[in-house]
Design an enzyme around this catalytic site. Structure first.
Site, mmCIF file in Angstrom:
data_model
loop_
_atom_site.group_PDB
_atom_site.id
_atom_site.type_symbol
_atom_site.label_atom_id
_atom_site.label_comp_id
_atom_site.label_asym_id
_atom_site.label_seq_id
_atom_site.Cartn_x
_atom_site.Cartn_y
_atom_site.Cartn_z
ATOM 1 C CG ASP A 103 -2.070 17.735 -10.415
ATOM 2 O OD1 ASP A 103 -2.060 18.916 -10.011
ATOM 3 O OD2 ASP A 103 -2.528 16.791 -9.739
ATOM 4 N N GLY A 104 -1.526 20.885 -12.158
ATOM 5 C CA GLY A 104 -2.424 21.999 -12.504
ATOM 6 C C GLY A 104 -3.800 21.916 -11.861
ATOM 7 C CG ASP A 155 5.296 32.578 -4.702
ATOM 8 O OD1 ASP A 155 6.129 32.631 -3.786
ATOM 9 O OD2 ASP A 155 4.553 31.592 -4.874
ATOM 10 N N GLY A 185 4.998 31.251 -11.413
ATOM 11 C CA GLY A 185 3.881 31.513 -12.329
ATOM 12 C C GLY A 185 2.607 30.786 -11.941
HETATM 13 P P1 AMP Z 1 1.776 27.943 -3.681
HETATM 14 O O1 AMP Z 1 2.738 27.423 -2.680
HETATM 15 O O2 AMP Z 1 0.442 27.238 -3.687
HETATM 16 O O3 AMP Z 1 1.619 29.413 -3.630
HETATM 17 O O4 AMP Z 1 2.360 27.569 -5.113
HETATM 18 C C1 AMP Z 1 3.681 27.841 -5.505
HETATM 19 C C2 AMP Z 1 3.828 27.603 -6.982
HETATM 20 O O5 AMP Z 1 3.507 26.253 -7.313
HETATM 21 C C3 AMP Z 1 2.939 28.456 -7.851
HETATM 22 O O6 AMP Z 1 3.664 28.756 -9.016
HETATM 23 C C4 AMP Z 1 1.777 27.553 -8.153
HETATM 24 O O7 AMP Z 1 1.126 27.893 -9.350
HETATM 25 C C5 AMP Z 1 2.459 26.205 -8.266
HETATM 26 N N1 AMP Z 1 1.569 25.085 -7.957
HETATM 27 C C6 AMP Z 1 1.055 24.738 -6.758
HETATM 28 N N2 AMP Z 1 0.280 23.649 -6.876
HETATM 29 C C7 AMP Z 1 0.279 23.304 -8.170
HETATM 30 C C8 AMP Z 1 -0.335 22.256 -8.940
HETATM 31 N N3 AMP Z 1 -1.104 21.338 -8.385
HETATM 32 N N4 AMP Z 1 -0.090 22.229 -10.272
HETATM 33 C C9 AMP Z 1 0.706 23.139 -10.853
HETATM 34 N N5 AMP Z 1 1.321 24.125 -10.203
HETATM 35 C C10 AMP Z 1 1.119 24.217 -8.877
HETATM 36 MG MG MG Z 2 0.972 30.845 -4.516
#
Ligand code: AMP
Ligand code: MG
Length: 522
Positions: free
Chosen positions: A136-137, A275, A101
């Protein structure tokens, strides 16, 4: 600032998470959770992309307004906007990861422009959501600069991609352990506003299929088709298995085109998890991506993937296929017949090969692909990899002048001492067969070179350039971000005074973090 016109189709037409508190959880039977961005202390605009702004009818003065900054920072909610985070799952590095998500991306909604086109605006790094899991979002300036410029660079290169409207710093400090080696440090926080028709990913469908939530799966599929593939409704109706099969075939097609473009410009996504695959065939989620400097088909920029190199350059078409298989599995309940899905997947492989050949013919300036040309392409790729050869410079040299031997290519070699007699004669013999092949084409030489310059970029957003801009920006000087944004606007055109940005990677960047290796930390 003039008003943005919101048409919140996603939240109005799809099932919502009934729980509206912003706490991490598993969200069932819903496409999204309503959640507002977390306000930030002192946002400052670093840059905006006027072409992206124009897509939603925003002028330069709109983008320079205080209101724009507050909206893009998540400090104020534009009238009509209903911010939400999407629920999706995905396969990460080949393994089913369950619910992922939007953990740090918050959609402001769909804005319509004066031509009635819809653009979803999304703030990346805007704070926690129910999907933030253990993180941390937030996003840091380093990775936000990379995403911001690269999105626009890809667009101007003609590669399907999500867009970037603006980049700002939040004034917050964000802790990151860049190399995951126990050395966390504070970095400047940042937000990028991304734009796309939608941010729907393969994983949005996968999560419902995995949870056997078929009503929602169907709702999301029907929504996607109605709004983004409406031409399919001319032949079929929603609910009929045929429409889902036809739609899947289109997703295969657009994904293939995207990958062929990546291969053309030497782009390695780095994290092709399901994703991170857009249902529109757009390049999405710029994380530890990289550009081939020397043509090494086995290269991946992602340190997290260093061991298996699942997402290396030449593996990207296979991974796209693998990811489409996962999507096919998820859509199966809507079709209940494997045949059309298998047919589309087989066709995808045929299409890839066909389009790759046309693309290579274009790079080499052949008017048309002829049977047998693939031998020329394959031999060239082998030669490019034998000694360290800059992919972009090599093809550009070929597009700018007549190359008669290695001497004309010296600019493309990282280590001229690697040129052996054997290499010299192999390259001479390749050039000979290439010239012979060109003589079959009737197109005048000058015209051919002009055509080649339209597919072989002069300027790409090289990894080390990104790092230089980041180093400066982290010191408070954002000039290079804007200079590079300006540069990437015309990647195929020789720009006076910009020669230094067309140069090959300098030696200091060979094994520097950020330049040749990147972690997922962002
Ligand atoms: P990504 O590898 O960047 O595509 O991220 C994979 C998952 O981790 C996705 O669900 C992102 O929303 C979540 N995510 C990545 N970095 C963060 C962060 N700093 N805070 C919250 N969720 C994260
Ligand atoms: Mg992603």
């Amino acid at each position: 600032m003039k008003d943005l016109h919101f048409d919140n189709r996603f939240v109005e037409q799809l099932p919502a998470d009934p729980d509206t508190k912003n706490a991490r959880r598993q969200v069932h039977n819903a496409c999204y959770s309503l959640v507002n961005p977390t306000p930030v202390s002192s946002p400052q605009l670093v840059s905006y992309a006027s072409e992206a702004a124009a897509l939603i009818d925003l002028s330069e003065s709109d983008c320079n307004s205080g209101e724009f900054l507050q909206i893009m920072a998540g400090n104020s909610i534009a009238g009509g906007s209903q911010p939400y985070a999407m629920c999706y799952g995905g396969h990460q590095f080949g393994n089913w990861a369950g619910q992922l998500g939007d953990g740090r991306a918050i959609n402001l909604g769909e804005v319509t422009n004066k031509s009635a086109q819809h653009w979803t605006l999304q703030l990346k790094g805007a704070g926690e959501t129910p999907y933030s899991r253990t993180a941390d979002g937030l996003a840091v300036l380093r990775s936000s600069i990379r995403e911001y410029i690269c999105s626009e660079a890809m667009h101007h290169l003609g590669v399907p991609t999500t867009r970037a409207l603006c980049l700002l710093t939040t004034g917050e400090q964000v802790m990151r352990d860049i190399m995951y080696d126990g050395h966390p440090a504070a970095e400047p926080g940042a937000i990028v506003c991304r734009m796309a028709p939608s941010f729907i990913r393969f994983g949005n469908f996968q999560i419902f299929a995995a949870r056997d939530q078929l009503t929602e799966l169907r709702q999301l599929a029907d929504f996607t088709i109605r709004h983004y593939f409406p031409h399919l409704l001319e032949q079929h109706s929603v609910g009929e298995p045929e429409i889902y099969a036809a739609w899947f075939a289109e997703v295969c097609g657009s994904t293939v085109s995207m990958i062929v473009d990546w291969m053309r410009v030497g782009f390695v996504h780095g994290v092709m998890n399901t994703d991170n695959m857009s249902i529109h065939g757009l390049t999405i989620d710029y994380g530890p991506y990289g550009w081939l400097d020397n043509f090494d088909p086995e290269w991946t920029p992602n340190t997290t993937d260093a061991q298996h190199r699942r997402y290396r350059y030449n593996q990207q078409p296979n991974i796209a296929l693998w990811n489409l298989y996962q999507l096919a599995n998820s859509l199966y309940p809507l079709i209940e017949d494997t045949k059309p899905l298998e047919t589309a997947l087989e066709q995808m492989q045929v299409d890839y090969q066909h389009q790759w050949r046309l693309m290579m013919a274009g790079k080499l300036g052949l008017e048309q692909y002829q049977h047998g040309d693939e031998m020329i392409f394959e031999k060239l790729e082998k030669l490019l990899a034998v000694i360290e050869t800059d992919m972009t410079i090599f093809y550009r040299l070929l597009s700018e002048k007549t190359i008669t031997g290695v001497e004309d290519l010296l600019e493309a070699y990282y280590r001229p001492e690697q040129i052996t007699d054997r290499y010299r004669s192999d390259m001479a013999s390749w050039l000979h067969s290439y010239q012979a092949r060109l003589s079959d084409d009737s197109r005048p030489h000058r015209e051919r070179l002009q055509a080649m310059q339209k597919v072989n970029p002069k300027y790409i957003f090289r990894n080390y350039l990104a790092q230089q801009a980041i180093d400066k920006s982290e010191q408070g000087d954002h000039s290079m971000v804007n200079e590079l944004l300006q540069l990437v606007r015309q990647p195929y055109v020789e720009q006076p005074g910009m020669q230094q940005y067309a140069a090959k990677r300098p030696d200091w960047a060979r094994s520097k973090v950020g330049c040749s290796m990147l972690s997922c930390s962002s």
